[in-house]
Design a protein around this motif. Structure first.
Motif, short mmCIF file in Angstrom:
data_model
loop_
_atom_site.label_atom_id
_atom_site.label_comp_id
_atom_site.label_asym_id
_atom_site.label_seq_id
_atom_site.Cartn_x
_atom_site.Cartn_y
_atom_site.Cartn_z
N VAL A 4 0.86 -1.18 0.00
CA VAL A 4 0.00 0.00 0.00
C VAL A 4 0.90 1.23 0.00
O VAL A 4 1.86 1.31 0.78
N ALA A 5 0.59 2.20 -0.88
CA ALA A 5 1.43 3.39 -1.01
C ALA A 5 0.56 4.64 -1.02
O ALA A 5 -0.56 4.64 -1.52
N LEU A 6 1.10 5.71 -0.46
CA LEU A 6 0.45 7.01 -0.47
C LEU A 6 1.52 8.10 -0.45
O LEU A 6 2.68 7.82 -0.18
N THR A 7 1.11 9.31 -0.78
CA THR A 7 2.00 10.45 -0.70
C THR A 7 1.34 11.53 0.13
O THR A 7 0.20 11.36 0.60
N SER A 8 2.02 12.65 0.35
CA SER A 8 1.46 13.73 1.14
C SER A 8 2.21 15.01 0.83
O SER A 8 3.12 15.03 -0.02
N ILE A 9 1.81 16.09 1.50
CA ILE A 9 2.44 17.40 1.33
C ILE A 9 2.90 17.90 2.71
O ILE A 9 2.39 17.44 3.74
N PRO A 10 3.85 18.84 2.75
CA PRO A 10 4.43 19.24 4.04
C PRO A 10 3.44 19.63 5.14
O PRO A 10 3.61 19.19 6.28
N PRO A 11 2.37 20.41 4.86
CA PRO A 11 1.48 20.76 5.97
C PRO A 11 0.79 19.56 6.61
O PRO A 11 0.34 19.64 7.76
N ARG A 12 0.71 18.47 5.87
CA ARG A 12 -0.01 17.30 6.38
C ARG A 12 0.89 16.25 7.03
O ARG A 12 0.39 15.35 7.71
N LEU A 13 2.18 16.35 6.81
CA LEU A 13 3.08 15.29 7.26
C LEU A 13 2.98 14.99 8.76
O LEU A 13 3.05 13.82 9.15
N PRO A 14 2.80 15.98 9.63
CA PRO A 14 2.70 15.65 11.05
C PRO A 14 1.38 14.99 11.45
O PRO A 14 1.21 14.58 12.60
N HIS A 15 0.42 14.87 10.50
CA HIS A 15 -0.93 14.43 10.85
C HIS A 15 -1.32 13.11 10.19
O HIS A 15 -2.50 12.79 10.09
N LEU A 16 -0.36 12.34 9.73
CA LEU A 16 -0.64 11.15 8.94
C LEU A 16 -0.93 9.90 9.76
O LEU A 16 -1.41 8.90 9.22
N VAL A 48 12.75 18.99 2.44
CA VAL A 48 11.65 18.14 2.87
C VAL A 48 12.07 17.39 4.13
O VAL A 48 13.08 16.67 4.12
N THR A 49 11.32 17.55 5.18
CA THR A 49 11.60 16.86 6.43
C THR A 49 10.53 15.81 6.66
O THR A 49 9.38 16.13 6.96
N PRO A 50 10.87 14.54 6.48
CA PRO A 50 9.85 13.50 6.64
C PRO A 50 9.43 13.36 8.10
O PRO A 50 10.20 13.67 9.01
N PRO A 51 8.21 12.89 8.33
CA PRO A 51 7.76 12.70 9.71
C PRO A 51 8.37 11.43 10.30
O PRO A 51 8.92 10.58 9.58
N THR A 52 8.28 11.30 11.61
CA THR A 52 8.61 10.03 12.24
C THR A 52 7.51 9.03 11.91
O THR A 52 6.33 9.29 12.16
N LEU A 53 7.90 7.93 11.33
CA LEU A 53 6.91 6.98 10.84
C LEU A 53 6.70 5.83 11.83
O LEU A 53 7.65 5.39 12.47
N PRO A 54 5.49 5.35 11.94
CA PRO A 54 5.25 4.21 12.82
C PRO A 54 5.92 2.95 12.28
O PRO A 54 6.20 2.84 11.07
N ALA A 55 6.16 2.01 13.16
CA ALA A 55 6.74 0.73 12.74
C ALA A 55 5.85 0.10 11.67
O ALA A 55 4.62 0.09 11.79
N GLY A 56 6.48 -0.37 10.60
CA GLY A 56 5.74 -0.99 9.52
C GLY A 56 5.54 -0.09 8.32
O GLY A 56 5.04 -0.54 7.29
N VAL A 57 5.92 1.20 8.44
CA VAL A 57 5.80 2.12 7.32
C VAL A 57 7.20 2.53 6.86
O VAL A 57 8.04 2.91 7.67
#
Length: 231
Positions: A4-16, A48-57
């Motif tokens: 499963v794949a998705l993308t996002s934009i900077p304002p949304r990265l902290p809310h994924l 681009v500063t990626p968010p901290t991702l949960p385990a499995g992403v």
């Protein structure tokens, strides 16, 4: 293997996290979940500063900002030559139980979409195989494909289609002669979220409203591939 794949934009990265958690919570669980981000955004200056991702992403970088189609094109490239089933979806939805199972049901030789609409809504004549059920696969409810269904030419996006990934990617499917099958049970499992940042449905990108961009993208698809002639 189901990816499963998705993308996002900077304002949304902290809310994924809620969206990612809903994907990770599918049963059976996807084998991989990819957050696909460009190294530089066209619409958002700076690093681009990626968010901290949960385990499995996993984070999958794209050297080019392919707009919202990054969620499909970057993983299709990364998974080329594999037997994976690639599901791409949006970042502003919650995917309830059974979404992934419903979406990936059926023949892997077809595109399977939770929702879609006819090319007639774009003032175009449908141009689909006899077993096709719709013309435009809508990414918000999820779209299941094999990576090879998006050949390299899909990355050559006309400027007027850059922000209109559903129309552009579906035009590629039409050019490849691929039927799109609907999976309404997958759509029924989707719940919208409200996230920060500009919403493409209401944004003006490249001087075009969303509706204008849809029509312009459909015209570009016809010029490029000969499918979806004017009504």
């Amino acid at each position: 293997m189901r990816v499963v794949a998705l993308t996002s934009i900077p304002p949304r990265l902290p809310h994924l996290r809620p969206t990612l958690a809903s994907i990770l919570g599918q049963r059976p669980r996807p084998d991989r979940v990819l957050l696909c981000l460009p190294r530089r955004y066209r619409r958002f200056p700076g690093p681009v500063t990626p968010p901290t991702l949960p385990a499995g992403v996993e984070l999958l970088w794209s050297d080019e900002d392919l707009g919202p189609a990054t969620k499909a094109l970057a993983p299709a490239r990364a998974l080329a030559g594999t037997e994976a089933v690639l599901v791409y979806c949006d970042d502003d939805w919650i995917y309830g139980p059974g979404w992934l199972a419903a979406l990936t049901e059926g023949p892997e030789t077809a595109v399977r979409a939770g929702a879609g609409f006819s090319a007639e809504a774009l003032r175009r004549r449908p141009d689909r195989p006899p077993d096709g059920e719709t013309d435009v696969a809508m990414g918000f409810a999820g779209v299941a494909i094999r990576p090879g269904m998006l050949p390299p030419l899909a990355e050559d996006i006309p400027p007027e289609a850059w922000a209109v990934d559903d129309v552009w990617l579906s035009g590629v499917f039409a050019a490849e002669g691929l039927p799109i099958l609907l999976r309404p049970a997958a759509r029924a499992a989707c719940t919208a979220r409200v996230l920060p940042g500009p919403e493409l449905q209401r944004s003006c990108v490249g001087g075009l409203t969303r509706a204008e961009a849809n029509f312009a993208a459909a015209a570009a698809v016809h010029r490029r591939f000969g499918v979806w002639p004017p009504r």
